[in-house]
Design an enzyme around this catalytic site. Structure first.
Site, PDB file in Angstrom:
ATOM      1  N   LYS A   1       0.827  -1.211   0.000  1.00  0.00           N
ATOM      2  CA  LYS A   1       0.000   0.000   0.000  1.00  0.00           C
ATOM      3  C   LYS A   1       0.865   1.267   0.000  1.00  0.00           C
ATOM      4  O   LYS A   1       2.078   1.204   0.226  1.00  0.00           O
ATOM      5  CB  LYS A   1      -0.938  -0.042   1.212  1.00  0.00           C
ATOM      6  CG  LYS A   1      -1.920  -1.226   1.175  1.00  0.00           C
ATOM      7  CD  LYS A   1      -2.980  -1.103   2.258  1.00  0.00           C
ATOM      8  CE  LYS A   1      -3.988  -2.241   2.181  1.00  0.00           C
ATOM      9  NZ  LYS A   1      -5.123  -2.054   3.108  1.00  0.00           N
TER      10      LYS A   1
ATOM     11  N   TYR B   1     -12.227  -2.911  -4.248  1.00  0.00           N
ATOM     12  CA  TYR B   1     -12.791  -3.069  -2.904  1.00  0.00           C
ATOM     13  C   TYR B   1     -14.326  -3.037  -2.916  1.00  0.00           C
ATOM     14  O   TYR B   1     -14.939  -2.747  -1.889  1.00  0.00           O
ATOM     15  CB  TYR B   1     -12.259  -1.978  -1.980  1.00  0.00           C
ATOM     16  CG  TYR B   1     -10.835  -2.225  -1.482  1.00  0.00           C
ATOM     17  CD1 TYR B   1     -10.550  -3.321  -0.673  1.00  0.00           C
ATOM     18  CD2 TYR B   1      -9.797  -1.360  -1.788  1.00  0.00           C
ATOM     19  CE1 TYR B   1      -9.266  -3.547  -0.190  1.00  0.00           C
ATOM     20  CE2 TYR B   1      -8.505  -1.579  -1.317  1.00  0.00           C
ATOM     21  CZ  TYR B   1      -8.250  -2.673  -0.511  1.00  0.00           C
ATOM     22  OH  TYR B   1      -6.979  -2.906  -0.027  1.00  0.00           O
TER      23      TYR B   1
ATOM     24  N   ASN C   1      -2.367   0.178   6.579  1.00  0.00           N
ATOM     25  CA  ASN C   1      -1.900  -1.081   7.180  1.00  0.00           C
ATOM     26  C   ASN C   1      -0.938  -1.843   6.264  1.00  0.00           C
ATOM     27  O   ASN C   1      -0.821  -3.064   6.331  1.00  0.00           O
ATOM     28  CB  ASN C   1      -3.078  -1.944   7.654  1.00  0.00           C
ATOM     29  CG  ASN C   1      -3.947  -2.446   6.521  1.00  0.00           C
ATOM     30  OD1 ASN C   1      -3.791  -2.020   5.372  1.00  0.00           O
ATOM     31  ND2 ASN C   1      -4.846  -3.361   6.825  1.00  0.00           N
TER      32      ASN C   1
ATOM     33  N   HIS D   1      -2.064  -5.574   1.592  1.00  0.00           N
ATOM     34  CA  HIS D   1      -3.329  -6.289   1.410  1.00  0.00           C
ATOM     35  C   HIS D   1      -2.985  -7.703   0.946  1.00  0.00           C
ATOM     36  O   HIS D   1      -2.039  -7.885   0.178  1.00  0.00           O
ATOM     37  CB  HIS D   1      -4.213  -5.614   0.354  1.00  0.00           C
ATOM     38  CG  HIS D   1      -5.349  -6.504  -0.095  1.00  0.00           C
ATOM     39  ND1 HIS D   1      -6.531  -6.587   0.607  1.00  0.00           N
ATOM     40  CD2 HIS D   1      -5.446  -7.383  -1.123  1.00  0.00           C
ATOM     41  CE1 HIS D   1      -7.312  -7.484   0.013  1.00  0.00           C
ATOM     42  NE2 HIS D   1      -6.683  -7.979  -1.039  1.00  0.00           N
TER      43      HIS D   1
ATOM     44  N   GLU E   1      -9.075 -11.674  -7.441  1.00  0.00           N
ATOM     45  CA  GLU E   1      -8.210 -10.492  -7.233  1.00  0.00           C
ATOM     46  C   GLU E   1      -6.993 -10.505  -8.163  1.00  0.00           C
ATOM     47  O   GLU E   1      -6.592  -9.461  -8.676  1.00  0.00           O
ATOM     48  CB  GLU E   1      -7.777 -10.428  -5.768  1.00  0.00           C
ATOM     49  CG  GLU E   1      -8.949 -10.147  -4.834  1.00  0.00           C
ATOM     50  CD  GLU E   1      -8.528  -9.905  -3.395  1.00  0.00           C
ATOM     51  OE1 GLU E   1      -7.337 -10.085  -3.051  1.00  0.00           O
ATOM     52  OE2 GLU E   1      -9.403  -9.517  -2.599  1.00  0.00           O
TER      53      GLU E   1
HETATM   54  P1  CMP Z   1      -7.363  -4.822   3.389  1.00  0.00           P
HETATM   55  O1  CMP Z   1      -6.795  -6.151   3.709  1.00  0.00           O
HETATM   56  O2  CMP Z   1      -6.755  -4.073   2.259  1.00  0.00           O
HETATM   57  O3  CMP Z   1      -8.930  -4.975   3.123  1.00  0.00           O
HETATM   58  C1  CMP Z   1      -9.849  -3.918   3.303  1.00  0.00           C
HETATM   59  C2  CMP Z   1      -9.227  -2.755   4.039  1.00  0.00           C
HETATM   60  O4  CMP Z   1     -10.118  -1.856   4.647  1.00  0.00           O
HETATM   61  C3  CMP Z   1      -8.385  -3.274   5.175  1.00  0.00           C
HETATM   62  O5  CMP Z   1      -7.234  -3.916   4.692  1.00  0.00           O
HETATM   63  C4  CMP Z   1      -8.149  -2.008   5.975  1.00  0.00           C
HETATM   64  O6  CMP Z   1      -7.023  -1.264   5.500  1.00  0.00           O
HETATM   65  C5  CMP Z   1      -9.404  -1.176   5.682  1.00  0.00           C
HETATM   66  N1  CMP Z   1     -10.257  -1.016   6.864  1.00  0.00           N
HETATM   67  C6  CMP Z   1     -10.509   0.138   7.501  1.00  0.00           C
HETATM   68  N2  CMP Z   1     -11.326  -0.047   8.526  1.00  0.00           N
HETATM   69  C7  CMP Z   1     -11.612  -1.369   8.577  1.00  0.00           C
HETATM   70  C8  CMP Z   1     -12.393  -2.184   9.450  1.00  0.00           C
HETATM   71  N3  CMP Z   1     -13.074  -1.691  10.483  1.00  0.00           N
HETATM   72  N4  CMP Z   1     -12.432  -3.530   9.197  1.00  0.00           N
HETATM   73  C9  CMP Z   1     -11.771  -4.058   8.133  1.00  0.00           C
HETATM   74  N5  CMP Z   1     -11.007  -3.320   7.280  1.00  0.00           N
HETATM   75  C10 CMP Z   1     -10.917  -1.999   7.500  1.00  0.00           C
END
Ligand code: CMP
Length: 145
Positions: free
Chosen positions: A11, A51, A114, A117, A128
């Site tokens: 990311k 997403y 974070n 992904h 994906e």
């Molecule tokens: P990712 O694995 O990329 O999948 C969806 C993303 O949404 C997740 O990582 C987080 O970066 C983001 N996100 C933000 N808030 C939440 C939440 N409450 N629960 C899950 N994903 C979240």
């Protein structure tokens, strides 16, 4: 265990911190072989499409905004049990809950930023990977290490 493929995205926060190499090294050391790698600055439409499953969630707008805030690296990783192995290496979605030594515990600063992904199931991995790569872009090769 079966050989699987999974989608990984490094990311914008990972690129901003200059840790592409560190993360790739963790994947390779753990038997996850990159078979397609591309740097890309996602458009709003591309991020929303990727997403789409989260489009009703309250965090959707912030997620799309963050994922389009800078370039990302999209890659397909191949290896034994690749989906689960990648998720073990990443740690929990919320870095505050991620186990010590995982990518998110070591590098991520928030649930939005974070760092990585990874596909959450073999079925979603297929969808994906196909979202970002044509089958001709997936390059198989042997490791002799
Ligand atoms: P990712 O694995 O990329 O999948 C969806 C993303 O949404 C997740 O990582 C987080 O970066 C983001 N996100 C933000 N808030 C939440 C939440 N409450 N629960 C899950 N994903 C979240």
């Amino acid at each position: 265990m079966a050989i699987e493929r999974t989608l990984s995205i490094l990311k914008p926060d990972a690129l901003e911190k200059g840790i592409i190499g560190k993360i790739l090294s963790r994947f390779e050391t753990s038997g996850l072989k990159p078979i397609a790698v591309r740097m890309q600055h996602l458009s709003k439409q591309e991020a929303e499409g990727f997403y789409a499953v989260h489009k009703e969630r309250p965090f959707f707008k912030d997620l799309v905004s963050f994922m389009t805030s800078g370039p990302v690296v999209v890659m397909c990783l191949e290896g034994e049990g690749a989906v689960a192995r990648n998720r073990e290496l990443m740690g929990a979605t919320d870095p505050k809950k991620a186990d010590k030594g995982t990518i998110r515990a070591d590098f991520a600063k928030s649930i939005d930023a974070n760092t990585v992904h990874g596909s959450d199931s073999a079925d979603n991995a297929k969808i994906e990977v196909a979202y970002f790569f044509r089958s001709t872009e997936l390059v198989s090769y042997d490791w002799k290490k």
